[in-house]
Each structure stands twice: as structure tokens, then as C-alpha cells.
Design a protein around this motif. Structure first.
Motif, PDB file in Angstrom:
ATOM      1  N   SER A   1      -4.345  -6.197   2.496  1.00  0.00           N
ATOM      2  CA  SER A   1      -5.729  -5.491   1.918  1.00  0.00           C
ATOM      3  C   SER A   1      -5.923  -6.397   0.818  1.00  0.00           C
ATOM      4  O   SER A   1      -7.248  -6.832   0.672  1.00  0.00           O
TER       5      SER A   1
ATOM      6  N   HIS B   1     -10.316   3.241  -5.606  1.00  0.00           N
ATOM      7  CA  HIS B   1      -9.873   3.837  -3.963  1.00  0.00           C
ATOM      8  C   HIS B   1      -8.683   3.055  -3.874  1.00  0.00           C
ATOM      9  O   HIS B   1      -8.115   2.279  -4.815  1.00  0.00           O
ATOM     10  N   THR B   2      -8.098   3.459  -2.823  1.00  0.00           N
ATOM     11  CA  THR B   2      -6.835   2.647  -2.449  1.00  0.00           C
ATOM     12  C   THR B   2      -7.481   1.185  -2.001  1.00  0.00           C
ATOM     13  O   THR B   2      -8.618   0.925  -1.893  1.00  0.00           O
ATOM     14  N   SER B   3      -6.277   0.214  -1.892  1.00  0.00           N
ATOM     15  CA  SER B   3      -6.825  -1.197  -1.696  1.00  0.00           C
ATOM     16  C   SER B   3      -7.534  -1.270  -0.314  1.00  0.00           C
ATOM     17  O   SER B   3      -8.479  -2.180  -0.065  1.00  0.00           O
ATOM     18  N   GLU B   4      -6.979  -0.612   0.574  1.00  0.00           N
ATOM     19  CA  GLU B   4      -7.749  -0.463   2.084  1.00  0.00           C
ATOM     20  C   GLU B   4      -9.267  -0.090   1.869  1.00  0.00           C
ATOM     21  O   GLU B   4      -9.846  -0.596   2.591  1.00  0.00           O
ATOM     22  N   GLN B   5      -9.446   0.883   1.187  1.00  0.00           N
ATOM     23  CA  GLN B   5     -10.760   1.378   1.103  1.00  0.00           C
ATOM     24  C   GLN B   5     -11.696   0.353   0.214  1.00  0.00           C
ATOM     25  O   GLN B   5     -12.802   0.427   0.621  1.00  0.00           O
TER      26      GLN B   5
END
Length: 460
Positions: free
Chosen positions: A212, A437-441
Motif C-alpha cells: 500500500s 486513514h489506514t494505508s490501504e484507504q
């Protein structure tokens, strides 16, 4: 007595260097000097006193013997009133040049009983000529007006002038020290000091391990090239190899993309690696140098921001005016409170994801980066390596408030921070830093924003 032989070049009123080749004289641009053909003045200076050389170059002195090839022994006179030199032979004739000679070629001979300013010369040392040539191959930002000038735009003319944009620098008052690696200095109207900072930008980004983060890096670099119009060098500080990074970045040429391999063992090592550049060769020739987190998308050309930071001459970072130093942990409130420092309730911190520094040889930069690394290490040893959740950002905000003067007024207007879905592109200003946010988001939201930018740019 110690004698030093000074080998100097003749520069005429129009800022051209005198040459002698194949039995004839000519004058050439200062950037096109052929040293083997240049008319040189060889002066022997008594260095029984170390100041003699400077006295000769800068002050009125008694006439001194010198040698000019192919004329032989002559006498040099320093003209204090106009900072020039004139040369007299044994027949009491002055050396001069004349553009009005038959055939349109310059005469260069001992032929006058008296001379005017336009027939006099200044003496240039070889080291100064070399530095001028280097300066003309670079670009410079005026510290006065903030404008960018390419070396090709620097031109020379009468009387003894080097012109950069609206600034006419009097070459009679220039020294070798004025032509620095990162700063050019000149006197305008005889006494006004003007400064110009080198513009040779480099951007480096830290990106380690996870897919990500690498996806963020890919979008960040593509936006830099496509919407940021950045054609300079990008360095990725990473534990991945160059082949993988180039694949993520649309196979950018090696000359424009470089990898600085680091192998940190934990999060503290990841985020602190940005400070390691101060002793590394690959960063030494660049100014300014911009650090980026990978979760950033550029939506406007980056050059205006880089030029403005260069003109400031300071360490620059983007203000988080919605976070207060006194209460917000991410920008150092915990360390400030732990150190019992009184902070104004209105004081805001800055984001550590975008930092622009002058260069890695700058004393303030070197000290700031070194103290930041040592402070992070010392806190880890005192309270545990995971004591600071935001690690580097907490420390640099704490240090900036207590010791250093980081400029947050310079690039803040180019920054936007988005913790939710980007809803509009009407206020694009430079770059968007995605957080919260999270890394993926982050990847999803960065990709969405990038696609919106593509549609807008295609429609223009």
C-alpha cells in the motif's frame, strides 16, 4: 622575501576577455575563455606581508612591474577612482583596444598617450573565471524579488557589468568568494548587496516495505510529473530495488530517478531515515531539497513553491493551523509539556510530511537534522523506543519551537490536508496530503483524486 606569481586575465569594458591567437588579438565572452590563447598578465607580488595581494587587488598602490605576453615587461597602474587597471610600456604608451579600426577588427596595442574608462581593464584570476563559468551553467533565484533566472539569461556588458534580470552587478567589485556553490552575491549601483540562491531542486520520498505504501509512492511520483510538472531528480529512500521502483513510476529514466537504499528495523527507523541525507553524496549538489511522505498528490506545478522556499533561504514546512502546539500530541505537545515549556494557546505546529531545506551543507540544516536524530535516540533510551507515537514530527516541532526558526509562512498556502473524500477541485493550490486513514484507504482516496485531476486536465 617570498614572491608569488599571480597569473591573471584581462577583462575589457564590455566584459570580454582578451585573447591572442595566430598573430592577432580578439575578445571573447567571459563564458567562452580559451585559456591557452588568453592574454594574461603575470604579476609577482611580495608576500612578505600576507595582505599584499589584497592591497594590490583592491587599493591604490604604487605602479608595479608585470609581464604581458606577447608584449613583455610593462608597468601596471591601479586606478582607484574607477577600480580598473591600465598598463604602460617603456615608450610611455597605454595599452588599449579600439573597435573602430579598419576591417572591423579590434586593435590591441600600446598606442595611446591617455585613455578613458572604456579602454581600461580589470584583472581576473583563473579561479574566478572557472567559478563564473559554473555559475552560468546553473539557475538562480533572486533573494530580493523571488524570481528565477537561468544562467543562460545572465549577460555581460558595459561598463564592466554582469546583469541578472534587472540587477546590474559591477564586476569590478566582485571576488572569488562571491561566486559560491549555493549562493551568488553581487554589488549593484556600486554598493547595494544582492543575493541569489542556486536553484537545482531534488525531491526525495521515503517508502518502505508494504504494497500500500508503494502504491502511494507510485501515485505521488506520477502526480509530481504529470500535474506538478517536475522534471528534476527524484530519490526514493526505500528497502526496494531500483527496478521495482522504476516499474511503479512508469519506467522513469535512471537520470531522473534514483534509489537510496535503507533497511530500518521498525517504525521509528522508517520515519527517522529522512534525516540521514546530511552526509550522503547523492544529495550534496542540490538546492532546494524537498522531503515528501508518499501519501501526497500534487495538483499544481511544484516550481513556484520550490522557488519561494529557495528565496527564503530557510528550512520550510507546511503549517497545520488547525492543530495547537500546546495540546495536540502529533505536533509535539507531549514533549513541550514534558519539558515544561510555556506555549501560546494560539501557536500552531507544522506537518513533517513536507519539508524543504536549502541544501545538505547548510550549517543550520545539518545541525537541525543531527539534533533531531539524537533527540529521537535519547528519548527512546530514556522512555522506550515507542514513547512517541508520531516520532519525528513530534521532535522536529518541539525543536523548532525551542531552538530553530522553521519558516511556515512560505509553503503553507500550497498545502491542503484531507482526511475524508475529496469533494471538489475548485481550490487546488499545490498538493494534497492524505491522512486520517489506514494505508490501504489512503491509496483508494489518492487514486480517486488523481483520476479527477486527469479529467480536469484533459478537459482544459
Amino acid at each position: 622575501m617570498i614572491f608569488v606569481q599571480e597569473d591573471m586575465y584581462l577583462l575589457n569594458h564590455a566584459c570580454k576577455v582578451a585573447h591572442y591567437k595566430d598573430g592577432s588579438f580578439y575578445f571573447t565572452d567571459i563564458a567562452k575563455v580559451e585559456k591557452e590563447f588568453s592574454v594574461r598578465v603575470i604579476i609577482k607580488i611580495d608576500l612578505g606581508n600576507e595582505e599584499d595581494r589584497f592591497i594590490f587587488m583592491e587599493n591604490s598602490i604604487e605602479p608595479i612591474s608585470c609581464y604581458i605576453s606577447p608584449f613583455g615587461e610593462v608597468i601596471a597602474e591601479c586606478n582607484e577612482e574607477d577600480n580598473t587597471f591600465s598598463f604602460i610600456n617603456s615608450d610611455k604608451k597605454y595599452l588599449c583596444y579600439d573597435y573602430r579600426s579598419s576591417g572591423g577588427e579590434s586593435l590591441f596595442s600600446f598606442s595611446r598617450d591617455s585613455i578613458s574608462l572604456w579602454e581600461k581593464f580589470i584583472l581576473l584570476e583563473e579561479a574566478l573565471l572557472d567559478k563564473v563559468a559554473v555559475s552560468l551553467s546553473k539557475s538562480w533565484v533572486s533573494r530580493r524579488n523571488g524570481n528565477l533566472y537561468a544562467g543562460s539569461e545572465i549577460y555581460f556588458g558595459s561598463p564592466f557589468l554582469m546583469s541578472i534580470g534587472p540587477f546590474d552587478i559591477d564586476f569590478r567589485r566582485q571576488k572569488i568568494e562571491d561566486f559560491g556553490e549555493f549562493q551568488l552575491r553581487g554589488f549593484v549601483d556600486s554598493w547595494k548587496v544582492e543575493l541569489f540562491s542556486l536553484y537545482n531542486p531534488l525531491i526525495y520520498i521515503t517508502a518502505y516495505s508494504s504494497k500500500s505504501v508503494m502504491d502511494q509512492l507510485s501515485i505521488c511520483i506520477k502526480s509530481l510529473r504529470k500535474f506538478g510538472d517536475f522534471s528534476g531528480k527524484i530519490v526514493v529512500m526505500t528497502d526496494s530495488n531500483i527496478e521495482h521502483i522504476r516499474t511503479l513510476c512508469d519506467e522513469l529514466p535512471f537520470s531522473r530517478l534514483q534509489v537510496d537504499n535503507k533497511y530500518p528495523k521498525d517504525f521509528v527507523g522508517y520515519v527517522s531515515s529522512k534525516f540521514s541525507i546530511i552526509n550522503e553524496e547523492m544529495y550534496k549538489e542540490y538546492q532546494p531539497i524537498m522531503y515528501l511522505d508518499p501519501d501526497i498528490v500534487f495538483d499544481r506545478p511544484v516550481e513556484p513553491m520550490l522557488v519561494e522556499a529557495t528565496a527564503s533561504g530557510k528550512i520550510c514546512a507546511a503549517l497545520e493551523d488547525f492543530h495547537r502546539l500546546k495540546t495536540h500530541p502529533a505536533i509535539g505537545a507531549g514533549l513541550i509539556q514534558l519539558d515544561h515549556i510555556e506555549v501560546s494557546s494560539y501557536a500552531a505546529g507544522y506537518n513533517g510530511g513536507t519539508i524543504i531545506i536549502p541544501n545538505t551543507k547548510n550549517d543550520v540544516v545539518r545541525d537541525f537534522f543531527d539534533i533531531a536524530r539524537r533527540t529521537i535516540t535519547n528519548i527512546g533510551k530514556s522512555y522506550g523506543r515507542g514513547f512517541n507515537v508520531w516520532v519525528d514530527q513530534e521532535v522536529i516541532n518541539y525543536l523548532s519551537y525551542k531552538i530553530y526558526n522553521v519558516d511556515t509562512s512560505c509553503i503553507s498556502k500550497y498545502a491542503k490536508y484531507i482526511s475524508n473524500d475529496p469533494e471538489t477541485l475548485r481550490d487546488v493550490s499545490g498538493f494534497v496530503h492524505f491522512w486520517g486513514h489506514t494505508s490501504e484507504q489512503k491509496c483508494e482516496k489518492m487514486s480517486e483524486y488523481f483520476q479527477k485531476l486527469e479529467k480536469i486536465y484533459l478537459s482544459q
